[in-house]
Design a protein around this motif. Structure first.
Motif, PDB file in Angstrom:
ATOM      1  N   GLU A 125      -4.383 -12.701  -2.879  1.00 37.26           N
ATOM      2  CA  GLU A 125      -3.724 -11.540  -2.279  1.00 37.26           C
ATOM      3  C   GLU A 125      -4.648 -10.345  -2.130  1.00 37.26           C
ATOM      4  O   GLU A 125      -4.678  -9.696  -1.077  1.00 37.26           O
ATOM      5  CB  GLU A 125      -2.489 -11.148  -3.093  1.00 37.26           C
ATOM      6  N   PHE A 126      -5.418 -10.038  -3.138  1.00 38.23           N
ATOM      7  CA  PHE A 126      -6.258  -8.829  -3.079  1.00 38.23           C
ATOM      8  C   PHE A 126      -7.725  -9.108  -3.401  1.00 38.23           C
ATOM      9  O   PHE A 126      -8.564  -8.203  -3.328  1.00 38.23           O
ATOM     10  CB  PHE A 126      -5.737  -7.757  -4.050  1.00 38.23           C
ATOM     11  N   ASN A 134      -9.362  -3.257  -1.834  1.00 35.49           N
ATOM     12  CA  ASN A 134      -8.019  -3.412  -2.381  1.00 35.49           C
ATOM     13  C   ASN A 134      -7.883  -2.790  -3.777  1.00 35.49           C
ATOM     14  O   ASN A 134      -6.820  -2.272  -4.132  1.00 35.49           O
ATOM     15  CB  ASN A 134      -7.642  -4.892  -2.425  1.00 35.49           C
ATOM     16  N   ALA A 138      -5.204   0.064  -5.142  1.00 40.12           N
ATOM     17  CA  ALA A 138      -4.476  -0.015  -6.411  1.00 40.12           C
ATOM     18  C   ALA A 138      -4.728   1.223  -7.254  1.00 40.12           C
ATOM     19  O   ALA A 138      -3.822   1.761  -7.899  1.00 40.12           O
ATOM     20  CB  ALA A 138      -4.886  -1.274  -7.171  1.00 40.12           C
ATOM     21  N   ARG A 167      -2.201  -6.316  -9.139  1.00 43.42           N
ATOM     22  CA  ARG A 167      -1.280  -6.676  -8.062  1.00 43.42           C
ATOM     23  C   ARG A 167      -0.155  -5.636  -7.924  1.00 43.42           C
ATOM     24  O   ARG A 167       0.198  -5.218  -6.814  1.00 43.42           O
ATOM     25  CB  ARG A 167      -0.687  -8.057  -8.321  1.00 43.42           C
ATOM     26  N   ALA A 168       0.412  -5.220  -9.047  1.00 43.00           N
ATOM     27  CA  ALA A 168       1.517  -4.262  -9.018  1.00 43.00           C
ATOM     28  C   ALA A 168       1.075  -2.938  -8.402  1.00 43.00           C
ATOM     29  O   ALA A 168       1.757  -2.372  -7.525  1.00 43.00           O
ATOM     30  CB  ALA A 168       2.058  -4.050 -10.422  1.00 43.00           C
ATOM     31  N   PHE A 170      -1.619  -2.486  -6.552  1.00 43.19           N
ATOM     32  CA  PHE A 170      -2.081  -2.719  -5.180  1.00 43.19           C
ATOM     33  C   PHE A 170      -0.905  -2.667  -4.212  1.00 43.19           C
ATOM     34  O   PHE A 170      -0.985  -2.021  -3.141  1.00 43.19           O
ATOM     35  CB  PHE A 170      -2.801  -4.064  -5.094  1.00 43.19           C
ATOM     36  N   ARG A 171       0.188  -3.297  -4.540  1.00 41.67           N
ATOM     37  CA  ARG A 171       1.358  -3.281  -3.663  1.00 41.67           C
ATOM     38  C   ARG A 171       1.949  -1.877  -3.552  1.00 41.67           C
ATOM     39  O   ARG A 171       2.398  -1.461  -2.468  1.00 41.67           O
ATOM     40  CB  ARG A 171       2.406  -4.264  -4.179  1.00 41.67           C
ATOM     41  N   ALA A 172       1.947  -1.154  -4.678  1.00 42.56           N
ATOM     42  CA  ALA A 172       2.439   0.226  -4.633  1.00 42.56           C
ATOM     43  C   ALA A 172       1.510   1.082  -3.782  1.00 42.56           C
ATOM     44  O   ALA A 172       1.956   1.959  -3.024  1.00 42.56           O
ATOM     45  CB  ALA A 172       2.534   0.779  -6.058  1.00 42.56           C
ATOM     46  N   GLN A 174      -0.262   0.136  -1.249  1.00 43.44           N
ATOM     47  CA  GLN A 174      -0.056  -0.162   0.164  1.00 43.44           C
ATOM     48  C   GLN A 174       1.107   0.654   0.733  1.00 43.44           C
ATOM     49  O   GLN A 174       1.080   1.070   1.898  1.00 43.44           O
ATOM     50  CB  GLN A 174       0.217  -1.664   0.346  1.00 43.44           C
ATOM     51  N   LYS A 175       2.117   0.889  -0.092  1.00 47.08           N
ATOM     52  CA  LYS A 175       3.279   1.642   0.351  1.00 47.08           C
ATOM     53  C   LYS A 175       2.937   3.108   0.625  1.00 47.08           C
ATOM     54  O   LYS A 175       3.465   3.710   1.570  1.00 47.08           O
ATOM     55  CB  LYS A 175       4.382   1.578  -0.706  1.00 47.08           C
TER      56      LYS A 175
END
Length: 204
Positions: A125-126, A134, A138, A167-168, A170-172, A174-175
């Motif tokens: 994913e990253f 990435n 994050a 991952r957590a 990184f997804r935040a 992206q938002k």
């Protein structure tokens, strides 16, 4: 004329027969001086039996909090209870083992961090070619939602390199960044030393 029968029956009034001085004297039945004095028997000395060691219901290892893994303390406590150790004996055993346990924990932590870093670099994913980009995304999320205390904890424990933590954030990230690249800098997601090898050098 003298009566012959009268003269014959008359007891002699002559001198008494001398006593033989050579005849032994009569020995007393009990010789008082030769009888040993009766000594009363001495009473045996009373000795107190040693008191049984006190085994506590629960051992107190607060002095080793943060120094020895709680799982290790739990095993030591169970062993001490089984063998009947006192609080002092159990605490001494932990104190003797603490340096070796701490060294083993340090080695295990370093190994775990190295494994997390390798897994993060290969994450689908990253990770891969865009890993550094990435990681910066994050990091931006960490700076936005986290605190300096959280950043310090992630750095001190090495959890900042765990794939699921990355991952957590990184997804935040992206938002909040709408996919815009965020410049990297110092933060939880940085290179750590493991076996003298530095990973993520651009994140230093």
């Amino acid at each position: 004329m003298t009566d012959t029968a009268t003269v014959a029956n008359t007891p002699s009034t002559g001198p008494a027969a001398p006593v033989d001085s050579a005849q032994p004297s009569v020995t007393p039945v009990v010789d008082v001086q030769a009888t040993p004095a009766v000594v009363p028997a001495s009473e045996p000395a009373t000795t107190e039996a040693p008191s049984a060691p006190i085994v506590p219901e629960q051992y107190d290892f607060k002095a080793f909090d943060g120094k020895v893994d709680p799982a290790v303390l739990s095993k030591v406590s169970a062993y001490a209870k089984e063998t009947g150790l006192t609080q002092d004996q159990a605490a001494k055993m932990v104190g003797d083992l603490a340096p070796a346990v701490a060294e083993a924990q340090k080695a295990n932590q370093a190994k775990a961090i190295a494994n997390w870093e390798q897994a993060a670099k290969a994450d689908k994913e990253f990770g891969g070619e865009k890993l550094q980009e990435n990681l910066a995304v994050a990091k931006k999320a960490l700076e936005t939602f986290g605190t300096p205390e959280l950043t310090k904890m992630l750095n001190d424990t090495g959890l900042g390199n765990h794939p699921e933590i990355i991952r957590a954030f990184f997804r935040a990230g992206q938002k909040i960044s709408s996919g815009t690249f965020v410049p990297s800098g110092q933060g939880a997601f940085k290179s750590t030393d493991s076996n003298a090898n530095k990973l993520y050098p651009s994140m230093k």
